[in-house]
Design an enzyme around this catalytic site. Sequence first.
Site, PDB file in Angstrom:
ATOM      1  CB  CYS A  89     -43.232  54.845   4.556  1.00 15.86           C
ATOM      2  SG  CYS A  89     -44.531  55.382   3.463  1.00 15.86           S
TER       3      CYS A  89
ATOM      4  CB  CYS B 102     -41.638  41.105  -6.457  1.00 19.22           C
ATOM      5  SG  CYS B 102     -42.141  39.450  -5.979  1.00 19.22           S
TER       6      CYS B 102
ATOM      7  CD  GLU C  15     -52.312  33.281 -10.504  1.00 18.23           C
ATOM      8  OE1 GLU C  15     -51.297  33.918 -10.813  1.00 18.23           O
ATOM      9  OE2 GLU C  15     -52.588  32.976  -9.329  1.00 18.23           O
TER      10      GLU C  15
HETATM   11  N1  SAH Z   1     -48.027  38.862 -13.467  1.00 19.79           N
HETATM   12  C1  SAH Z   1     -49.153  39.021 -12.596  1.00 19.79           C
HETATM   13  C2  SAH Z   1     -48.874  38.907 -11.126  1.00 19.79           C
HETATM   14  C3  SAH Z   1     -47.734  38.110 -10.682  1.00 19.79           C
HETATM   15  S1  SAH Z   1     -47.693  37.960  -8.932  1.00 19.79           S
HETATM   16  C4  SAH Z   1     -49.807  40.335 -12.815  1.00 19.79           C
HETATM   17  O1  SAH Z   1     -49.190  41.204 -13.356  1.00 19.79           O
HETATM   18  O2  SAH Z   1     -50.930  40.513 -12.440  1.00 19.79           O
HETATM   19  C5  SAH Z   1     -47.389  36.254  -8.798  1.00 19.79           C
HETATM   20  C6  SAH Z   1     -48.583  35.394  -9.119  1.00 19.79           C
HETATM   21  O3  SAH Z   1     -48.175  34.039  -9.048  1.00 19.79           O
HETATM   22  C7  SAH Z   1     -49.733  35.515  -8.133  1.00 19.79           C
HETATM   23  O4  SAH Z   1     -50.896  35.822  -8.868  1.00 19.79           O
HETATM   24  C8  SAH Z   1     -49.832  34.133  -7.473  1.00 19.79           C
HETATM   25  O5  SAH Z   1     -51.158  33.751  -7.200  1.00 19.79           O
HETATM   26  C9  SAH Z   1     -49.238  33.255  -8.531  1.00 19.79           C
HETATM   27  N2  SAH Z   1     -48.626  31.981  -8.102  1.00 19.79           N
HETATM   28  C10 SAH Z   1     -47.992  31.690  -6.958  1.00 19.79           C
HETATM   29  N3  SAH Z   1     -47.454  30.451  -7.010  1.00 19.79           N
HETATM   30  C11 SAH Z   1     -47.749  29.949  -8.232  1.00 19.79           C
HETATM   31  C12 SAH Z   1     -47.437  28.719  -8.905  1.00 19.79           C
HETATM   32  N4  SAH Z   1     -46.724  27.778  -8.318  1.00 19.79           N
HETATM   33  N5  SAH Z   1     -47.880  28.568 -10.160  1.00 19.79           N
HETATM   34  C13 SAH Z   1     -48.608  29.525 -10.779  1.00 19.79           C
HETATM   35  N6  SAH Z   1     -48.924  30.701 -10.191  1.00 19.79           N
HETATM   36  C14 SAH Z   1     -48.500  30.913  -8.939  1.00 19.79           C
END
Ligand code: SAH
Length: 545
Positions: free
Chosen positions: A80, A410, A334
């Site tokens: 935290c 994020c 993904e």
């Molecule tokens: N929307 C998803 C999580 C997003 S977090 C959910 O709600 O579960 C971001 C995601 O992007 C992660 O799962 C990561 O593995 C993926 N990621 C990172 N770089 C990427 C890329 N170049 N192309 C596709 N996915 C990617």
Amino acid sequence: MKKDDLLQVQIEDIGSDGQGIGKVDGMTLFVKDTIIGDLVEAKVMKMKKTYGFARLMKVLQPSPYRVTPKCPVAKQCGGCQIQEMDYAEQLAFKENKVKNNLMRIGGFAEKEIPMEPVVGMDDPWRYRNKAQFPIGRDKNGNIVAGFYAGRTHSIISNRNCYLGVEENREILDIVIAHMEQYDIDPYDEVTGKGLMRHVLIRYGFTTKEIMVCLVCNGAQIPYTEVLCETLSHVPGMTSISLNINREKTNVILGNKVKTLWGQSYIEDYIGNVKYQISPLSFFQVNPVQTEKLYSLALEYADLKGEETVWDLYCGIGTISLFLAQKAKQVYGVEIIPQAIDDARNNARINGITNAEFYVGKSEEILPQKYRDEGAFADVIVVDPPRKGCDEALLSTILQIAPKRVVYVSCDSATLARDLKFLCSQGYKLERCRAVDQFPMSVHVETVVLLSQQKPDDTIEIDLDLDELDATSAETKATYQEIKDYVLKEFGLKVSNLYISQIKRKCGIEVGENYNLPKTENPKVPQCPKEKEDAIKAALKYFAMI
Ligand code: SAH
């Protein structure tokens, strides 16, 4: 200003790691454990050219937003960062952070930012559905479970983290008592010896199912059956497993999981979509806020049931499956293959058949699908990691030109950078809202809606074209008549866009709407030669040229 100087600092901001920031004689000072509004005495520890780090010595005048932290080890623990700040103020800080980044990095004027009120939690405690406790020994040789002190690897003993669920404590008590009884050593990072490394606990907020995964430097725990028997009496216990990690590494989990008792996974819901979660699965850690976040993304996507939607960076398909309930077809992309396995499995157990998933980089898959198969989207959703979207992806989004882009972020700094790019190329910032997924930390999620500002070649402008056409003296045939003729005579389907392009080429006046967008858009598809000849033949047939 030099090392060991004692200074008075008025804290005016918070840095990305949660340190308070103040200015003294034009120099920026980072002071840990302070919050906005504090007047403090601090000792300079390290100076660079324009900034430095100082240690809090005394709070001279506490900020009106300062509260007593609930957790006795809040200061030592790295988890935290802003527990000493009143929750309402945390929310205000987060909303401001997003807005400031949009202004400073995105170049938006304050009045251009349609900021909606930040979405906070009613109760900002015990929100995490996952906890990973390292196990070790304290100075006196006692077995402890807790958290790594900020930026270190010494364990702060704490079985009752206020961000995790109450059940964590009982489970840790059982595991540690078992270790004590059977002389099981915790893993020692320095020597690489000892068995028990971490205890991973997951809790289904809706289903109340519990998973315990014991991460071990070995394939066997002494008296496993006894341990499982005791753990199985914890209400909700559904899955007990062993994860083998023999590497000398900071990575918590190894690749191999053995189910010791019960199922290999637990289930939980976000909204009415069910997810199966195994020890290695990614799953959002704050399910209450995730539901709010994704509902907002769905609201912004404004689906009526006929849309084709792409969900880029889809993880285990959480957003995709949410959207699939309201869209005609969803495509998810993904990079991690196991996450796509989970996404497909989750689609299956929910009976969702209109979601298709691809493994690969968003910036490679989407351009390739667009180039090779003419991929189309009414709405594109992106939820990238902190570094934001790759430029190749943003360019493809501009080419596909969906009506709406929903950006879930994020990191509002990279969000602002990407929005600047998209909004300089025809998109407009329509809605924007921060969501607090991680109370007590400096992190903040943001959802943004962008809308396409350019005319496109979709059906919506069909009517306009014909209506405008009717006012043109030179126009003899309607678009539909030209299309019918071309189809009948040449077996080709042509769009209004192509017809208008060829009419313009032939010097036939076309209505306002067909004029190219104000900013020349090189991405508008151009009529191929074969279709051009067919359209010209139709124009001749109707005596328009
Ligand atoms: N929307 C998803 C999580 C997003 S977090 C959910 O709600 O579960 C971001 C995601 O992007 C992660 O799962 C990561 O593995 C993926 N990621 C990172 N770089 C990427 C890329 N170049 N192309 C596709 N996915 C990617």
